[in-house]
Design an enzyme around this catalytic site. Structure first.
Site, PDB file in Angstrom:
ATOM      1  N   GLU A   1       7.731  -2.472   6.270  1.00 34.92           N
ATOM      2  CA  GLU A   1       8.586  -1.459   5.637  1.00 34.92           C
ATOM      3  C   GLU A   1       7.718  -0.220   5.465  1.00 34.92           C
ATOM      4  O   GLU A   1       6.982  -0.108   4.492  1.00 34.92           O
ATOM      5  CB  GLU A   1       9.067  -1.950   4.262  1.00 34.92           C
ATOM      6  CG  GLU A   1       9.945  -3.180   4.311  1.00 34.92           C
ATOM      7  CD  GLU A   1      11.352  -2.877   4.795  1.00 34.92           C
ATOM      8  OE1 GLU A   1      11.666  -1.697   5.063  1.00 34.92           O
ATOM      9  OE2 GLU A   1      12.136  -3.821   4.926  1.00 34.92           O
TER      10      GLU A   1
ATOM     11  N   CYS B   1      10.378   6.088  -0.175  1.00 40.55           N
ATOM     12  CA  CYS B   1      10.426   5.973   1.284  1.00 40.55           C
ATOM     13  C   CYS B   1      11.743   6.549   1.798  1.00 40.55           C
ATOM     14  O   CYS B   1      11.824   7.017   2.924  1.00 40.55           O
ATOM     15  CB  CYS B   1      10.272   4.523   1.700  1.00 40.55           C
ATOM     16  SG  CYS B   1      11.375   3.438   0.820  1.00 40.55           S
TER      17      CYS B   1
HETATM   18  P1  NAD Z   1      -0.517   2.876   1.664  1.00 39.72           P
HETATM   19  O1  NAD Z   1      -0.231   2.601   3.100  1.00 39.72           O
HETATM   20  O2  NAD Z   1      -1.641   3.763   1.328  1.00 39.72           O
HETATM   21  O3  NAD Z   1      -0.772   1.499   0.884  1.00 39.72           O
HETATM   22  C1  NAD Z   1       0.178   0.471   0.843  1.00 39.72           C
HETATM   23  C2  NAD Z   1      -0.509  -0.858   0.608  1.00 39.72           C
HETATM   24  O4  NAD Z   1      -1.242  -1.221   1.775  1.00 39.72           O
HETATM   25  C3  NAD Z   1      -1.512  -0.866  -0.529  1.00 39.72           C
HETATM   26  O5  NAD Z   1      -1.397  -2.094  -1.222  1.00 39.72           O
HETATM   27  C4  NAD Z   1      -2.858  -0.751   0.195  1.00 39.72           C
HETATM   28  O6  NAD Z   1      -3.927  -1.298  -0.521  1.00 39.72           O
HETATM   29  C5  NAD Z   1      -2.593  -1.528   1.463  1.00 39.72           C
HETATM   30  N1  NAD Z   1      -3.391  -1.150   2.638  1.00 39.72           N
HETATM   31  C6  NAD Z   1      -3.837   0.072   2.980  1.00 39.72           C
HETATM   32  N2  NAD Z   1      -4.450   0.035   4.175  1.00 39.72           N
HETATM   33  C7  NAD Z   1      -4.387  -1.239   4.614  1.00 39.72           C
HETATM   34  C8  NAD Z   1      -4.835  -1.914   5.785  1.00 39.72           C
HETATM   35  N3  NAD Z   1      -5.488  -1.262   6.752  1.00 39.72           N
HETATM   36  N4  NAD Z   1      -4.575  -3.233   5.909  1.00 39.72           N
HETATM   37  C9  NAD Z   1      -3.905  -3.915   4.953  1.00 39.72           C
HETATM   38  N5  NAD Z   1      -3.469  -3.321   3.804  1.00 39.72           N
HETATM   39  C10 NAD Z   1      -3.699  -2.003   3.644  1.00 39.72           C
HETATM   40  O7  NAD Z   1       0.874   3.424   1.046  1.00 39.72           O
HETATM   41  P2  NAD Z   1       1.170   4.013  -0.392  1.00 39.72           P
HETATM   42  O8  NAD Z   1       0.580   5.375  -0.505  1.00 39.72           O
HETATM   43  O9  NAD Z   1       0.863   3.015  -1.441  1.00 39.72           O
HETATM   44  O10 NAD Z   1       2.784   4.115  -0.339  1.00 39.72           O
HETATM   45  C11 NAD Z   1       3.475   5.166   0.238  1.00 39.72           C
HETATM   46  C12 NAD Z   1       4.009   4.809   1.604  1.00 39.72           C
HETATM   47  O11 NAD Z   1       4.794   3.621   1.536  1.00 39.72           O
HETATM   48  C13 NAD Z   1       4.943   5.852   2.176  1.00 39.72           C
HETATM   49  O12 NAD Z   1       4.655   6.035   3.524  1.00 39.72           O
HETATM   50  C14 NAD Z   1       6.326   5.239   1.991  1.00 39.72           C
HETATM   51  O13 NAD Z   1       7.307   5.745   2.854  1.00 39.72           O
HETATM   52  C15 NAD Z   1       6.037   3.810   2.214  1.00 39.72           C
HETATM   53  N6  NAD Z   1       7.072   2.953   1.633  1.00 39.72           N
HETATM   54  C16 NAD Z   1       7.988   2.376   2.466  1.00 39.72           C
HETATM   55  C17 NAD Z   1       9.007   1.602   1.948  1.00 39.72           C
HETATM   56  C18 NAD Z   1      10.033   0.978   2.852  1.00 39.72           C
HETATM   57  O14 NAD Z   1      10.733   0.096   2.388  1.00 39.72           O
HETATM   58  N7  NAD Z   1      10.168   1.392   4.100  1.00 39.72           N
HETATM   59  C19 NAD Z   1       9.085   1.386   0.572  1.00 39.72           C
HETATM   60  C20 NAD Z   1       8.122   1.966  -0.259  1.00 39.72           C
HETATM   61  C21 NAD Z   1       7.110   2.747   0.296  1.00 39.72           C
END
Ligand code: NAD
Length: 508
Positions: free
Chosen positions: A263, A297
């Protein structure tokens, strides 16, 4: 209720261990993460992150627990989830407030997140009696053939900061009724909301003698997420976050032939046609663009407006943006709260520089707020720019309240503009014209996972499948038949005859 008494009610200490196997907290062993509130910049509490050894212990426990949990009848697992829903009802107020304070979203949205958790529990309880498979006719005589669904094992759940609790519950409640055990790695930006959830559900798990290990928690940053992606003991990793994270995670999980449910980011548009009710369009656009300070998102990032109504809607937008009050999101008179941290503020400022460099025309001015009530340095002004859809900055998701507006002449052209971005999460059309609406929803229309008519892009009901296409990752969570992602399909053929009887069949 004061924040101290909220933390107390939720069992949060000044320093917390960030590792649990369900009802037991383990020594996490890693560096502490300090959780600051973007509301006032104050430190709320610390959580110790997991080291590799503790992480391994939590996954091992989840593997062991699976052996028993999978033998519980699904409706019995559903009964546990029903009680989780009851516990969440009891803790809705303090948990909603903590989510709002730790993440910075409005109090109504904090409560809304907890309500979504309650709703998904209700949905999962019903689903626990409906994990249907098909039966089909075998081509062989005296044989029966059918399909059934079995749990996968340990499900890893990685969540983003902007929905600190709801998205975890979408995954775990459904994964649990399916018979999986879950290990949650919450966002390192909102670890306290996760600790609070773990405390709430542990009461229920204890009361029902659920095997220790069914609900694990590992607090950590990117590295912990990478451990999960590469862990062959985890057949499914469900991850919510940026496209950058999704790309890294998907390739790691795929290289070990595991499954991922993604997601990721959105770049959501509303098309406003010449036949739109402009008041509905205005409300949808403003709510979609500034709600959660543009950090959803499903936030509305682009408004594609028919040339005949362009000036009128632009005028209404400017007037509506003037009415917005920015400030403490726990105060219900404010419409817009802070961004998550000062990195996000810098990102907002950098994006504005890019827009200006590309030739964007300012419609509503940006700005970072300073002084009394804005001490955290995380409050920014929602702004609006006239842009061209193909500019690289417009093609990119910036997690901030920046709305792009653009003009179109023909609906085909508007739909092409909407679809012409790498992401494919949410979309909407504002029109009272039936042909326009139907074209938009047809195969010639929106290419997104969510396509709405006369409702904005943000928010979703849990009864439908939620997720998006292209760089949004293709995953579906929550309602409809999304539960299938958490199970493996098995085709069974049973020969109930004997060779003699088959020989006596006149057709052979
Ligand atoms: P992020 O990608 O920085 O982090 C998300 C999660 O992934 C965190 O728990 C982080 O620790 C982990 N993470 C980061 N890099 C990783 C890697 N290489 N391998 C495994 N885990 C890793 O995102 P954020 O800033 O917390 O959230 C914002 C983003 O999330 C936006 O792009 C938003 O659109 C998206 N989002 C999408 C949905 C959806 O349902 N499509 C819902 C909520 C948020």
């Amino acid at each position: 209720m004061k924040m101290d008494s909220i933390l107390d009610k939720l069992g949060i200490n000044k320093v917390n261990e960030g590792a649990s196997t369900g009802t037991k907290w383990l020594k996490a062993g890693g560096d502490p993460i300090k959780s600051f509130s973007p509301v006032d910049g104050k430190e709320i509490a610390w959580v110790k992150s997991v080291n590799r050894k503790t992480y391994d212990a939590v996954i091992t426990k989840a593997e062991e627990a699976f052996k028993e949990w999978r033998t519980w009848p699904a409706p019995k697992r559903g009964e546990v989830v029903r009680q989780v829903g009851e516990a969440l009802r009891k803790y809705k107020e303090p948990l909603g407030k903590l989510v709002s304070y730790e993440m910075g979203k409005s109090l109504q949205e904090g409560y809304g997140e907890v309500q979504e958790m309650i709703d998904i529990c209700d949905l999962a309880v019903g689903m626990s009696r409906q994990l249907y498979g098909l039966t089909m006719h075998s081509e062989r005589p005296l044989h029966r053939m059918y399909e059934q669904w079995h749990p996968l094992g340990v499900v890893g759940i990685i969540s983003a900061f902007n929905f600190p609790v709801a998205v975890w519950s979408w995954n775990s409640m459904i994964a649990w009724i399916c018979g999986n055990t879950c290990v949650w790695k919450p966002s390192e930006k909102t670890p306290l909301s996760a600790i609070a959830c773990q405390n709430i559900i542990s009461e229920v798990f204890k009361a029902n003698n659920v095997p220790e290990g069914v609900c694990g928690l590992v607090v950590g940053g990117r590295e912990t997420g990478e451990w999960m992606s590469n862990d062959t003991r985890i057949p499914l990793v469900s991850a919510t976050g940026s496209t950058r994270m999704g790309r890294a995670l998907a390739s790691a999980v795929a290289s070990r032939l595991g499954k991922s449910l993604l997601e990721l980011g959105g770049n959501n548009a509303i098309i406003v046609t010449e036949h739109a009710d402009l008041n509905i369009a205005l409300r949808a656009a403003v709510f979609g663009a500034v709600g959660t300070a543009g950090q959803r998102c499903t936030t509305t990032r682009r408004l594609i407006i028919h040339e005949k109504v362009y000036d009128a809607l632009k005028k209404k937008l400017v007037a509506a943006y003037k009415q917005l009050s920015i400030g403490d999101p726990l105060d219900e008179k404010n419409h817009v709260g802070p961004l998550i941290d000062t990195d996000a503020v810098n990102n907002y400022m950098d994006t504005i520089k890019e827009i200006k460099k590309a030739g964007g025309k300012q419609v509503v001015a940006p700005g970072v707020l300073a002084g009394k009530n804005y001490e955290s340095g995380c409050y920014v002004k929602p702004c609006v720019y006239e842009v061209q859809n193909e500019w690289p900055i417009v093609q990119h998701e910036t997690f901030a309240p920046i709305l792009y507006i653009m003009k179109y002449k023909k609906l085909d052209e508007a739909i092409a503009m909407q679809n012409n971005v790498p992401q494919g999460l949410s979309s909407a059309i504002m029109t009272l014209n039936m042909r326009e609406a139907e074209q938009y929803l047809s195969a010639m229309g929106s290419d997104c996972g969510i396509a709405n008519v006369n409702i904005g892009t943000s928010g979703a009901e849990i009864g439908g499948a939620f997720g998006g296409e292209k760089e949004t990752g293709g995953g579906r969570e929550s309602g409809s038949d999304s539960w299938k992602a958490y199970m493996r399909r098995q085709t069974n053929t049973i020969n109930w005859g004997d060779t003699n009887r088959i020989h006596r069949n006149p057709h052979h």
